[in-house]
Design an enzyme around this catalytic site. Structure first.
Site, PDB file in Angstrom:
ATOM      1  N   GLY A  46      89.934 -37.628  48.889  1.00 44.30           N
ATOM      2  CA  GLY A  46      89.231 -36.374  49.103  1.00 44.30           C
ATOM      3  C   GLY A  46      87.736 -36.536  49.000  1.00 44.30           C
ATOM      4  O   GLY A  46      87.224 -37.570  48.567  1.00 44.30           O
ATOM      5  N   MET A  73      80.481 -33.526  44.599  1.00 42.50           N
ATOM      6  CA  MET A  73      80.060 -34.586  43.695  1.00 42.50           C
ATOM      7  C   MET A  73      80.371 -35.974  44.236  1.00 42.50           C
ATOM      8  O   MET A  73      80.214 -36.962  43.528  1.00 42.50           O
ATOM      9  CB  MET A  73      80.737 -34.394  42.329  1.00 42.50           C
ATOM     10  CG  MET A  73      80.158 -33.278  41.502  1.00 42.50           C
ATOM     11  SD  MET A  73      78.512 -33.650  40.875  1.00 42.50           S
ATOM     12  CE  MET A  73      78.892 -34.901  39.644  1.00 42.50           C
ATOM     13  N   VAL A 120      86.468 -39.309  46.522  1.00 47.69           N
ATOM     14  CA  VAL A 120      87.535 -39.825  45.673  1.00 47.69           C
ATOM     15  C   VAL A 120      88.379 -40.778  46.515  1.00 47.69           C
ATOM     16  O   VAL A 120      88.982 -40.373  47.522  1.00 47.69           O
ATOM     17  CB  VAL A 120      88.418 -38.702  45.095  1.00 47.69           C
ATOM     18  CG1 VAL A 120      89.501 -39.303  44.194  1.00 47.69           C
ATOM     19  CG2 VAL A 120      87.575 -37.707  44.308  1.00 47.69           C
ATOM     20  N   LYS A 159      86.610 -41.812  41.521  1.00 47.20           N
ATOM     21  CA  LYS A 159      85.611 -40.827  41.924  1.00 47.20           C
ATOM     22  C   LYS A 159      84.283 -41.564  42.052  1.00 47.20           C
ATOM     23  O   LYS A 159      83.818 -42.197  41.084  1.00 47.20           O
ATOM     24  CB  LYS A 159      85.518 -39.696  40.911  1.00 47.20           C
ATOM     25  CG  LYS A 159      84.500 -38.637  41.308  1.00 47.20           C
ATOM     26  CD  LYS A 159      84.484 -37.481  40.325  1.00 47.20           C
ATOM     27  CE  LYS A 159      85.695 -36.601  40.489  1.00 47.20           C
ATOM     28  NZ  LYS A 159      85.582 -35.357  39.703  1.00 47.20           N
ATOM     29  N   ASP A 169      84.443 -25.288  34.374  1.00 47.91           N
ATOM     30  CA  ASP A 169      84.725 -25.075  35.802  1.00 47.91           C
ATOM     31  C   ASP A 169      86.232 -25.089  36.054  1.00 47.91           C
ATOM     32  O   ASP A 169      86.721 -25.764  36.954  1.00 47.91           O
ATOM     33  CB  ASP A 169      84.031 -26.138  36.647  1.00 47.91           C
ATOM     34  CG  ASP A 169      84.029 -25.777  38.148  1.00 47.91           C
ATOM     35  OD1 ASP A 169      84.161 -24.577  38.462  1.00 47.91           O
ATOM     36  OD2 ASP A 169      83.907 -26.683  38.975  1.00 47.91           O
TER      37      ASP A 169
END
Length: 643
Positions: free
Chosen positions: A19, A23, A26, A41, A138
């Site tokens: 994905g 940020m 991944v 990540k 979050d």
């Protein structure tokens, strides 16, 4: 392969892309050293603005620091943080599945027969995170990953704040608008209650299929800051008015008016789901408790019904049953009566991550100790009493079955549970036949089943402590029966071995067996697991519902360890005998079963050790059919175990 995808980052081989987001990217990676897949990540340095690079990388590193100190089944595990000339990366647990957001977009709606387990797991993970001083900030459906096995795991602590950190700038607004707490819009400090608010939005959305506040930009912000959400029961009529009260409290505008912790919120949800009031102490609410607006609520539409009171937290329910009404998970009534202390649990595992996770799950309800080896566990056992001991099987030095064998001699009233992540059938059967193990728990565990199992074990341990098993003597008694199902040769051999200790009855069909169980005092049932005439697995499970005092001995050539474990856990099989049958061993098992049966007669309270959770035998219609038939036959019978 994309030309943009690297072949290797750090020591990890890159095998795919999972994905992309704000940020970074991944990737799916593979650790060639220990041969496991990971999620990587990644932030590419070239993608960062020069002026933002330091702050972005600092936040990224902070994510690894925050989540790297957390070890819980419902939080994505962090393995490593690393940087090189091109990338900064976090290597973490690779969760095969989809996010809750993906499931919601695909139309996921829970059946509401019980409180959705993924919401349990979300709040369990948050409670643990908060206990370690980490606020997520979050929480949203996209950050709750659901594995293919149905386990929910919180991910992306990218804007989490360590309590000891001052890196979050005053006035910095981070989060996802639909799920942000009101104070986050004002740039105020977020704490546990902010995560509780965000989790409440998810709970609301899962239960009602809509978010409490919709809109964009300033309109959404105004609604979150000023408006009151619609009552959940007005959107989903199967929800109770008590759920309305709980949800409005969790979504309160002021943090001090909300639940103080994820645990408090979860307990209230379980009670509200049963339409039972959640009573808060004055110290919990101060002067800020919520009063529901007294607006009329429409009757439940035709064709729908309120949910029955059937899903109290299994842990609370079982502990309360052991000691009477009024018990709570935080202070079991049975424990107060028997010892004035919480029940004592000991978890033994050489993986600190496992013992930390187990400790976090049970520390509110029990006094929990941990040990990293069998030898260390024995030192603790010599120094004090534990109601339940849960041991991993594979550990350096002393294996789990060896530890539990020692424990059986040192503390016979302690309930012993084996935790195992592999299938060693010989060890499993040996543990049962030597009487060392009450239950088996497989890794990875289902948290609801784990809590229910522990509650059962504690209940039994308290009963054993109050009434230790007597050493019963087997005496000739023609009224006591050993029932042999199907196998003619075993029936003949059993008659010879039993002599005058008991009468042996042979049944060739299920109906014959049920009739024999109804009209005789059956101490022992012997049956072939691979019988061609009867599905004995269904019978075994049903039998423990109606005749928990009857000890079951199974002959088998099965190599399916999962089947064996399920029968031990769900049908409390007393002994296993491998085929071809060793008659001397079978005789020993029959005598041991008769001894146990006479112990039950002397101390009926000990029959609790054989009982199984309600529902295990009812999962199949065939199981319920057997129970109904047996009840029909026994309606004319008075049993020494039936008041």
């Amino acid at each position: 392969m994309s030309l943009d995808r690297p072949l290797k980052i750090g020591k990890y081989d890159i095998t795919g892309e999972l994905g992309r987001g704000g940020m970074g990217i991944v990737y799916k990676g593979h650790d060639p050293v220990i041969r496991r897949d990971v999620a990587l990540k990644v932030i590419r340095r070239r993608d960062l603005e020069q002026t933002d690079a330091d702050s972005v990388l600092e936040r990224f590193k902070r994510e690894a620091q925050a989540a790297g100190n957390l070890s819980h089944p419902n939080i994505v595990a962090i393995y490593e943080y690393g940087e090189d000339a091109d990338y900064a990366f976090i290597a973490m647990e690779c969760v095969i599945g989809k996010s809750l957001r993906d499931h919601l977009l695909a139309g996921y709606r829970p059946e509401l027969r019980k409180f959705p387990e993924i919401l349990d797991q979300l709040l369990e993970g948050l409670e643990y995170s908060h206990s370690r001083g980490v606020i997520h900030r979050d929480i949203k459906p996209g950050n709750l990953l659901i594995s293919e096995m149905g386990t929910a795991k919180i991910s992306d602590f990218g804007i989490a704040r360590l309590d000891a950190s001052h890196l979050t700038l005053m006035g910095e607004v981070l989060g996802t608008p639909y799920y942000m707490a009101p104070e986050q819009f004002d740039g105020k400090t977020a704490d546990e209650r902010s995560d509780v608010y965000s989790a409440a939005v998810i709970v609301y959305e899962v239960l009602t299929a809509v978010r409490p506040f919709e809109g964009q930009g300033a309109t959404l912000m105004r609604k979150i800051l000023e408006e009151t959400a619609k009552l959940p029961s007005s959107l989903e009529p199967r929800l109770s008015r008590e759920m309305d009260r709980v949800m409005l409290k969790a979504l309160a505008k002021r943090p001090e008016e909300r639940f103080k912790s994820a645990r408090q919120f979860l307990d209230a949800l379980h009670l509200a789901f049963e339409d039972r009031p959640f009573a808060l102490r004055l110290s919990d609410t101060d002067e800020h408790d919520i009063t529901l607006p007294r607006t009329p609520v429409e009757d439940t539409p035709s064709g729908t019904t309120r949910l029955p009171a059937a899903n109290v937290n299994a842990l609370r329910r079982a502990i309360a049953a052991a000691g009477g009404s009024g018990a709570t998970a935080a202070e079991p009534q049975a424990a107060r009566v028997a010892t004035t202390r919480k029940p004592q649990l000991l978890f033994v595992d050489d993986e600190e991550r496992v013992t930390n996770a187990l400790k976090s799950i049970f520390r509110d309800s029990y006094d929990v100790a941990t040990a990293a080896s069998g030898e260390q566990a024995l030192e603790l056992i010599h120094g004090g009493h534990f109601h339940v001991v849960v041991s991993d099987q594979r550990m350096p030095g002393m294996l789990g079955v060896e530890l539990l064998r020692e424990l059986k001699l040192l503390a016979p009233t302690s309930v012993r549970i084996l935790l195992t992540g592999y299938s060693d059938l010989a060890a499993i059967v040996g543990s049962v036949n030597d009487g060392e193990v009450f239950r088996f728990i497989s890794k990875p565990w289902n948290q609801e089943d784990l809590q229910a199992t522990m509650a059962e074990a504690v209940t039994i341990a308290i009963a054993l402590e109050a009434s230790p098993p007597p050493r019963a003597t087997v005496k000739p008694d023609n009224d006591v029966v050993a029932l042999v199902l199907d196998d003619v040769a075993v029936a003949r051999a059993t008659r010879e071995m039993a002599g005058d200790l008991c009468r042996v009855v042979h049944a060739t069909t299920l109906d014959d067996a049920l009739h024999a169980l109804a009209v005789n005092e059956v101490a022992v049932l012997l049956a072939d697991l691979e019988s061609q005439r009867v599905d004995n697995t269904v019978l075994f499970r049903a039998l423990k519902r109606e005749h928990p005092q009857t000890l079951v001995i199974v002959t088998t050539s099965a190599s399916d360890s999962e089947l064996i474990i399920s029968l031990i856990n769900e049908a409390r099989i007393f002994r296993f005998v491998n085929k071809p049958v060793n008659l001397s061993l079978l005789q020993n098992h029959i005598v041991a079963a008769l001894e146990r049966y006479y112990a039950f007669k002397q101390s009926p309270e000990l029959v609790k050790t054989q009982q199984v959770r309600v529902g295990a035998a009812q999962q199949l219609k065939a199981g319920q059919s057997i129970i109904d038939k047996l009840r029909s036959i026994t309606s004319r019978l008075t049993s020494p175990f039936r008041g």
